[in-house]
Design an enzyme around this catalytic site. Structure first.
Site, PDB file in Angstrom:
ATOM      1  N   HIS A 133       0.564  -0.878  -0.206  1.00 40.88           N
ATOM      2  CA  HIS A 133       0.379  -0.032   0.194  1.00 40.88           C
ATOM      3  C   HIS A 133       1.198   1.098  -0.166  1.00 40.88           C
ATOM      4  CE1 HIS A 133      -3.495   2.487   1.491  1.00 40.88           C
ATOM      5  NE2 HIS A 133      -2.966   3.335   1.540  1.00 40.88           N
ATOM      6  N   GLU A 134       1.985   1.514   0.821  1.00 40.64           N
ATOM      7  CA  GLU A 134       2.677   2.425   1.071  1.00 40.64           C
ATOM      8  C   GLU A 134       3.564   2.773  -0.184  1.00 40.64           C
ATOM      9  OE1 GLU A 134       1.103   4.837   2.498  1.00 40.64           O
ATOM     10  OE2 GLU A 134       0.520   3.614   4.255  1.00 40.64           O
ATOM     11  N   HIS A 164       1.927   4.349  -2.945  1.00 40.00           N
ATOM     12  CA  HIS A 164       2.393   5.970  -3.017  1.00 40.00           C
ATOM     13  C   HIS A 164       3.260   5.858  -3.111  1.00 40.00           C
ATOM     14  CE1 HIS A 164      -1.841   5.931  -0.435  1.00 40.00           C
ATOM     15  NE2 HIS A 164      -0.946   5.906   0.803  1.00 40.00           N
TER      16      HIS A 164
END
Length: 378
Positions: free
Chosen positions: A26-27, A30
């Protein structure tokens, strides 16, 4: 001591392994899109709190593993905290060379892309895992033929008959009886539409499954939908179906659509008063499920990782400030208005979002422990 070690290895380790993979992906979503858009990144952290291990890369980003391994974040230069709330003073006084690289100074579509990349990365992880498992292992299946229809059941009242071949349920293709069972089981007290073949003639049946409470192999009570049918008992052949690479793409996309639709229906039940709070789970319940699934083998744990990754991606898209969906809501409003919301309005929103997320965390933790304890006593 032995019991503590057993608990640690059986529940905590599988839970942290699954969570770490999901959070990292997920990170990283980003991070990568921010890098591609020239955003200055201050920190990439797995976990919260005090740094345990850390190092700086050549771009000046601090990579760290923190003491509380229950999440993570990417913090951009110019953020006032890990939730990416802009520090107005830093942005206003930024060096002219740094200013164009600040996240707050990127155009609204770049910011939308960076924020959306996290949940999208979770969806991609789910797709890759489910697709690889489908290609690598195939799936065991049983022909979707109705065998017995129980007298007085929902199925009998709706007109289902022995010998009916189930074609689809709610638009989802039924390739085996196990598909039919799952589609019905995940729709307790919700209307479902069944397309079937009866002696070469297409038929459509609409019914509402009863709610049944059953115990799974780990002793957990689950509420599922039941209509009162069984498969054709004369057909005991179980076959291994291996789709080709192209067909597997469609099957994986359909599986992801199914999970999203059923998750949305589950959440929607709470808005109409049908939701069962005991079905909600927080970290304790996820750890328990992870430990239970780990006993079934590494493939089952990998499959759980895919399901949790998709659900976390969906949860993060909820339009609640503090979550990715809240940021996206702000930026979409900005795109429509042509200017951002005032910092005061955003600050109020973030405070509300923080309170809501915190309340949800406390409730699920309470639900995992106190409610579950008294549920067992009952």
């Amino acid at each position: 001591m032995f019991e503590f070690i057993y608990w640690l290895l059986s529940y905590v380790v599988p839970f942290l392994a699954v969570l770490t993979v999901i959070v990292f992906v997920h990170e990283m979503g980003h991070y990568l899109v921010a890098r591609w858009n020239g955003v200055a990144i201050q920190t990439f952290s797995i976990g919260f709190g005090r740094e345990v291990i850390g190092w700086n890369d050549k771009h000046g980003t601090r990579w760290r593993i923190s003491a509380i391994p229950l999440g993570g974040y990417v913090r951009f230069v110019g953020d006032s905290n890990a939730a990416s709330v802009t520090d107005a003073d830093v942005v206003a006084n930024a060096d002219p060379e740094l200013a164009p690289r600040l996240f707050a100074n990127k155009n609204v579509w770049q910011r939308i892309a960076v924020v959306a990349a996290g949940p999208i990365a979770n969806v991609i992880l789910t797709f890759v895992i489910l697709y690889a498992l489908l290609l690598g292992y195939g799936r065991y299946t049983i022909p979707p033929v109705v065998g017995e229809v129980i007298a007085g059941s929902v199925a009998e009242a709706a007109g289902l008959e022995p010998g009916d071949v189930i074609v689809s349920v709610d638009g989802y293709v039924v390739r085996g009886f196990e598909d039919f069972q799952r589609l019905v089981a995940t729709s307790p007290a919700r209307e479902v539409t069944i397309e079937l073949d009866r002696g070469g003639s297409a038929e459509t049946i609409v019914l509402v499954p009863d709610v049944a409470e059953v115990e799974d192999r780990f002793g957990n009570m689950q509420k599922i939908g039941r209509i009162g049918v069984s498969r054709d008992v004369a057909d005991t052949d179980v076959s291994l179906y291996r789709p080709g690479p192209v067909e597997a793409i469609g099957m994986t996309v359909e599986e992801i659509r199914f999970i999203i639709q059923r998750t949305a229906a589950f959440l929607g039940d709470f808005f109409v008063g049908r939701g069962d709070v005991e079905q909600l789970g927080g970290p304790v319940k996820v750890a328990k499920v992870s430990g239970e699934v780990a006993t079934l083998g590494i493939i089952a744990l990998i499959n759980l990782t895919a399901l949790l990754s998709l659900n976390i991606g969906i949860f993060n898209l909820l339009p609640v400030p503090m979550l990715d969906g809240g940021h996206l809501l702000y930026y979409l409003v900005e795109a429509v208005r042509g200017r951002p919301l005032s910092m005061k309005v955003q600050e109020i929103g973030f405070r509300f979002g923080f309170a809501l997320v915190l309340a949800l965390m406390v409730f699920t933790l309470f639900n995992d422990t106190i409610f579950a304890h008294f549920g067992i006593l009952r």
